[in-house]
Structures are given as structure tokens and as C-alpha cells.
Design a protein around this motif. Structure first.
Motif, PDB file in Angstrom:
ATOM      1  N   VAL A 169      -4.561   8.175  -5.095  1.00 11.09           N
ATOM      2  CA  VAL A 169      -4.460   6.959  -5.913  1.00 11.09           C
ATOM      3  C   VAL A 169      -3.987   5.785  -5.070  1.00 11.09           C
ATOM      4  O   VAL A 169      -4.591   4.697  -5.069  1.00 11.09           O
ATOM      5  CB  VAL A 169      -3.508   7.185  -7.102  1.00 11.09           C
ATOM      6  CG1 VAL A 169      -3.187   5.868  -7.799  1.00 11.09           C
ATOM      7  CG2 VAL A 169      -4.130   8.161  -8.096  1.00 11.09           C
ATOM      8  N   LEU A 170      -2.906   5.972  -4.327  1.00 11.25           N
ATOM      9  CA  LEU A 170      -2.304   4.876  -3.569  1.00 11.25           C
ATOM     10  C   LEU A 170      -3.194   4.418  -2.417  1.00 11.25           C
ATOM     11  O   LEU A 170      -3.370   3.216  -2.207  1.00 11.25           O
ATOM     12  CB  LEU A 170      -0.938   5.305  -3.032  1.00 11.25           C
ATOM     13  CG  LEU A 170       0.157   5.498  -4.089  1.00 11.25           C
ATOM     14  CD1 LEU A 170       1.425   6.032  -3.450  1.00 11.25           C
ATOM     15  CD2 LEU A 170       0.439   4.186  -4.811  1.00 11.25           C
ATOM     16  N   MET A 171      -3.760   5.349  -1.675  1.00 13.17           N
ATOM     17  CA  MET A 171      -4.562   4.966  -0.507  1.00 13.17           C
ATOM     18  C   MET A 171      -5.879   4.335  -0.917  1.00 13.17           C
ATOM     19  O   MET A 171      -6.335   3.378  -0.286  1.00 13.17           O
ATOM     20  CB  MET A 171      -4.795   6.180   0.379  1.00 13.17           C
ATOM     21  CG  MET A 171      -3.534   6.692   1.064  1.00 13.17           C
ATOM     22  SD  MET A 171      -2.709   5.428   2.061  1.00 13.17           S
ATOM     23  CE  MET A 171      -3.934   5.151   3.339  1.00 13.17           C
ATOM     24  N   SER A 172      -6.522   4.843  -1.969  1.00 11.76           N
ATOM     25  CA  SER A 172      -7.773   4.219  -2.416  1.00 11.76           C
ATOM     26  C   SER A 172      -7.509   2.819  -2.937  1.00 11.76           C
ATOM     27  O   SER A 172      -8.307   1.896  -2.719  1.00 11.76           O
ATOM     28  CB  SER A 172      -8.447   5.079  -3.492  1.00 11.76           C
ATOM     29  OG  SER A 172      -7.631   5.189  -4.655  1.00 11.76           O
ATOM     30  N   ALA A 173      -6.362   2.617  -3.622  1.00 11.70           N
ATOM     31  CA  ALA A 173      -6.009   1.284  -4.120  1.00 11.70           C
ATOM     32  C   ALA A 173      -5.682   0.336  -2.970  1.00 11.70           C
ATOM     33  O   ALA A 173      -6.078  -0.843  -2.985  1.00 11.70           O
ATOM     34  CB  ALA A 173      -4.826   1.382  -5.082  1.00 11.70           C
ATOM     35  N   LEU A 174      -4.967   0.835  -1.963  1.00 10.69           N
ATOM     36  CA  LEU A 174      -4.623   0.006  -0.813  1.00 10.69           C
ATOM     37  C   LEU A 174      -5.867  -0.451  -0.060  1.00 10.69           C
ATOM     38  O   LEU A 174      -6.028  -1.645   0.253  1.00 10.69           O
ATOM     39  CB  LEU A 174      -3.700   0.788   0.125  1.00 10.69           C
ATOM     40  CG  LEU A 174      -3.363   0.102   1.455  1.00 10.69           C
ATOM     41  CD1 LEU A 174      -2.590  -1.177   1.216  1.00 10.69           C
ATOM     42  CD2 LEU A 174      -2.584   1.046   2.372  1.00 10.69           C
ATOM     43  N   LEU A 175      -6.758   0.481   0.236  1.00 10.44           N
ATOM     44  CA  LEU A 175      -7.987   0.127   0.970  1.00 10.44           C
ATOM     45  C   LEU A 175      -8.884  -0.770   0.127  1.00 10.44           C
ATOM     46  O   LEU A 175      -9.565  -1.643   0.658  1.00 10.44           O
ATOM     47  CB  LEU A 175      -8.720   1.411   1.381  1.00 10.44           C
ATOM     48  CG  LEU A 175      -7.978   2.278   2.406  1.00 10.44           C
ATOM     49  CD1 LEU A 175      -8.704   3.595   2.630  1.00 10.44           C
ATOM     50  CD2 LEU A 175      -7.817   1.538   3.718  1.00 10.44           C
ATOM     51  N   PHE A 176      -8.877  -0.567  -1.182  1.00  8.06           N
ATOM     52  CA  PHE A 176      -9.641  -1.424  -2.091  1.00  8.06           C
ATOM     53  C   PHE A 176      -9.100  -2.847  -2.052  1.00  8.06           C
ATOM     54  O   PHE A 176      -9.869  -3.811  -2.008  1.00  8.06           O
ATOM     55  CB  PHE A 176      -9.556  -0.857  -3.505  1.00  8.06           C
ATOM     56  CG  PHE A 176     -10.263  -1.666  -4.554  1.00  8.06           C
ATOM     57  CD1 PHE A 176     -11.643  -1.844  -4.512  1.00  8.06           C
ATOM     58  CD2 PHE A 176      -9.562  -2.252  -5.594  1.00  8.06           C
ATOM     59  CE1 PHE A 176     -12.299  -2.589  -5.484  1.00  8.06           C
ATOM     60  CE2 PHE A 176     -10.203  -2.995  -6.571  1.00  8.06           C
ATOM     61  CZ  PHE A 176     -11.577  -3.167  -6.519  1.00  8.06           C
ATOM     62  N   GLY A 177      -7.775  -3.002  -2.052  1.00 13.49           N
ATOM     63  CA  GLY A 177      -7.189  -4.331  -1.971  1.00 13.49           C
ATOM     64  C   GLY A 177      -7.483  -5.006  -0.646  1.00 13.49           C
ATOM     65  O   GLY A 177      -7.864  -6.179  -0.598  1.00 13.49           O
ATOM     66  N   LEU A 178      -7.347  -4.260   0.447  1.00 16.79           N
ATOM     67  CA  LEU A 178      -7.603  -4.823   1.770  1.00 16.79           C
ATOM     68  C   LEU A 178      -9.064  -5.207   1.949  1.00 16.79           C
ATOM     69  O   LEU A 178      -9.383  -6.167   2.658  1.00 16.79           O
ATOM     70  CB  LEU A 178      -7.193  -3.818   2.848  1.00 16.79           C
ATOM     71  CG  LEU A 178      -5.688  -3.589   3.025  1.00 16.79           C
ATOM     72  CD1 LEU A 178      -5.450  -2.418   3.971  1.00 16.79           C
ATOM     73  CD2 LEU A 178      -5.016  -4.846   3.541  1.00 16.79           C
ATOM     74  N   MET A 179      -9.956  -4.466   1.309  1.00 11.69           N
ATOM     75  CA  MET A 179     -11.391  -4.746   1.435  1.00 11.69           C
ATOM     76  C   MET A 179     -11.739  -6.160   1.008  1.00 11.69           C
ATOM     77  O   MET A 179     -12.668  -6.778   1.538  1.00 11.69           O
ATOM     78  CB  MET A 179     -12.167  -3.723   0.606  1.00 11.69           C
ATOM     79  CG  MET A 179     -13.677  -3.886   0.586  1.00 11.69           C
ATOM     80  SD  MET A 179     -14.307  -5.014  -0.701  1.00 11.69           S
ATOM     81  CE  MET A 179     -13.784  -4.206  -2.201  1.00 11.69           C
TER      82      MET A 179
END
Length: 363
Positions: free
Chosen positions: A197-207
Motif C-alpha cells: 500500500v505505502l510503496m505503490s502510493a509513494l511511487l504513484f505520488g512521485l510519478m
């Protein structure tokens, strides 16, 4: 004495790869997405300079043209999603040997009651995340950050609004969810559901590549990941994603049409954001609680268990990658980082650093 025939050790294909892409393939696909996006941006800029030769020596006007011209902006959305985002997801699945239907959770759907509850979750999430995002932006403005006036094309009439909303809401709801909740999150489930959950959200935000959207996209990504894990269906997050983008597009159009409102003072913004956070937080929490309770009951009735087995605490270790020691003919369980941990995290760092660089140049 008869000699026993030699039987070579033949390792079996890892069945977990059908569902869980490897981290190295996911991180590599994110870098491929960056390269494709850069190429598409260059192509559109080159096209704009051919049509408008005077833009050749004016980078600011060229950038403004790419975001203010209706045709160029729509082409940018279409190309970025269909020719960059979607292929990157397919490449990750191909590199891992994963099945798109299983990895991206495309098999299960959501019913009308769940869609109605997801609307409530979406409203609460948008209000809450906007409040939190603006509070953090206020802090960054004190450090010298200048918010962008607009993050995209503003339609000038109803036909443009309808067409742009369908593209801006529809394509990301499919392509971005397929990549981040369907592929990236699956790979990080090799660690744990919380890490996924956290890593997919982080990479989604950075994208998104800009500070103004970073925190909002991160919070939205967390909610999207949670509803996917609860339903075991990517269509739940796709619906909220579509709802969020469509609502933002329509609201921005009518707010722009009504004229510019006076700039709020810092105290007014802080109070308003406090209201957004409180009201949105209550709606979001209540909506998620009811949605999860209903979905658990539906899952138990339809599938025999309230939640997917992948949410159990002892499931993640069972999907770790394995390599085969031919000398001793044995199977060795690896860490979630896979067979090449160094390459896995170097590609991860490259994507993060590039995304942070984009955030800094939009500061």
C-alpha cells in the motif's frame, strides 16, 4: 551391477510469478515509462515548433502551448497513457512472466452497492486529501515554493469539457491503475500488504512529478490501494480514480467560468483546510468502514472467506522468489528483493531521484 540412469535436476517454474511480478521488472518498467514519456514530450514539442516556428527560441511559450492548446494537450494525455503508461505495465508483466488477469486483479468485479459506497469514499478522500495537501503547500510556500496557476488545459466550452473529462478521467483510471495498483502493488506484496500500500502510493505520488500534486496523489494512492486489497478487484480503484478526475475537471471548469475569487489570507486558508480535513476525514472514515464491512460480508457469502488469503500475515513469505542451486540440487528462498537486489534498488533509486528532480524544478 546395473548403473542408475542420470536424472538431471529440473527446477519447476515458480507459480507465484503468475500473480506477483518481480521488483526488478517493476522498477525497470517505471524507468521505461520515463523514457517513453520523455520521447513523447519531445515529439509533441517538435510538432509544436513546426506549426509555430516562432516558439523555437521561446521555451516558456513552448511549454505554455503544450498545456494550453486543446489538441496538443489531449494528444499528450492519450500518448502518455496509452503509449507510455500501459506499455510499461505490460513490459513489467512480460519480464516477470506474470498473467495480466491474475496480477492486475481483473477477474473480480464490484456490484452497484459497492459503487455507491465508493462514491462516498471518493468524496471523503478528495475533500480530506485536498485539505492536507493545501496545508503542506502552505508550509512549502513559506520556504519559497510558488504554486502553479494550473496543472493542465482548461476547456472553454461544454463540448471541450465533455471530451477532455472523458480522456482525463477515463484513461488514467485504466492505465495508471493497471500500472500502480495492478502491477507495482502486486510486486511489493512480496514484502507485506502494508508495504504494498505505502510503496505503490509513494511511487504513484512521485510519478506526477510536481510538488503541487505529490501529497494529494500519495493520500489518494493509499485509499485506492486499500479498496483494491479489500475487494481483490482493480475495478474498485479505477472507479474512484475516474470519479476523482472527473469531479476535478468539472469543478475547475465551473469555478473558472464563475470568475476569479479573491485570494484568501493565510489564516482563512488554514481554517478552511481544517474544515476540509475534519469533514473529509469523517466522510472518508465512515465510507471506508461501511464499504469494508459490506465487502467482507459479500466476500464471505460469494467466495467463502471475508478477505483474500493474501492479506493474512503469514502469506507474504510464501511468495518469495526462489533460485536453484544446481550443484546441491536444492531450492534457495530469496529475500523479496529477488535474485539481483543491487539492480532492484538501483533502478528504484533512479526512478525516485528523477521524480524528485522534476519536483524540484517545479518548485
Amino acid at each position: 551391477m546395473s548403473r542408475q540412469p542420470f536424472t538431471p535436476f529440473l527446477p519447476q517454474r515458480d507459480p507465484n510469478k503468475k500473480k506477483f511480478p518481480t521488483l526488478i521488472s517493476v522498477h525497470s518498467a517505471l524507468l521505461i515509462f520515463i523514457a517513453l514519456t520523455f520521447g513523447i514530450g519531445f515529439l509533441l514539442a517538435f510538432t509544436a515548433m513546426i506549426v509555430y516556428p516562432d516558439l523555437l527560441y521561446d521555451a516558456d511559450r513552448l511549454a505554455d502551448m503544450l498545456y494550453s492548446n486543446f489538441g496538443l494537450y489531449m494528444c499528450n494525455i492519450i500518448f502518455t497513457q496509452l503509449l507510455c503508461m500501459f506499455p510499461a505495465a505490460l513490459i513489467a508483466l512480460k519480464m516477470s512472466g506474470s498473467d495480466p488477469l491474475q496480477a492486475a486483479r481483473l477477474k473480480k468485479g464490484v456490484n452497484p452497492i459497492q459503487l455507491l459506497l465508493l462514491c462516498v469514499v471518493g468524496v471523503g478522500c478528495v475533500i480530506f486529501a485536498n485539505g492536507v495537501n493545501d496545508v503542506l503547500l502552505m508550509g512549502m510556500e513559506r520556504l519559497g515554493h510558488t504554486p502553479v496557476a494550473s496543472l493542465g488545459f482548461q476547456p472553454s466550452n461544454i463540448p471541450q469539457l465533455i471530451f477532455s473529462t472523458l480522456l482525463i478521467a477515463g484513461l488514467p483510471a485504466i492505465c495508471e491503475e493497471f500500472l500502480f495498483r495492478g502491477v507495482v502493488m502486486r510486486a511489493y506484496e512480496r514484502f507485506s500488504p502494508a508495504m504494498a500500500v505505502l510503496m505503490s502510493a509513494l511511487l504513484f505520488g512521485l510519478m506526477h512529478g510536481n510538488v503541487d500534486q505529490l501529497f494529494f496523489a500519495f493520500l489518494l494512492g493509499i485509499v485506492l490501494a486499500v479498496v483494491v486489497l479489500v475487494t481483490d478487484s482493480i475495478w474498485a480503484s479505477a472507479f474512484i480514480h475516474f470519479f476523482n478526475n472527473a469531479a476535478a475537471s468539472v469543478l475547475n471548469y465551473f469555478l473558472a467560468s464563475s470568475g476569479e475569487a479573491g485570494a484568501a489570507t493565510a489564516s482563512e486558508r488554514l481554517i478552511g483546510n481544517g474544515v476540509y480535513i475534519c469533514v473529509g476525514g469523517v466522510i472518508l472514515a465512515a465510507g471506508l468502514a461501511v464499504f469494508i464491512a459490506y465487502t467482507r460480508k459479500r466476500n464471505r457469502k460469494k467466495y467463502g472467506r471475508p478477505l483474500s488469503e493474501e492479506l493474512s500475515s503469514d502469506f507474504a513469505p510464501t511468495i518469495a522468489e526462489k533460485k536453484y542451486d544446481y550443484l546441491f540440487q536444492r531450492e534457495i528462498t530469496l529475500t523479496p528483493s529477488g535474485k539481483s537486489p543491487a539492480a532492484t534498488w538501483i533502478t528504484f533509486a533512479a526512478f525516485v531521484l528523477y521524480s524528485l528532480f522534476n519536483c524540484l524544478i517545479t518548485w
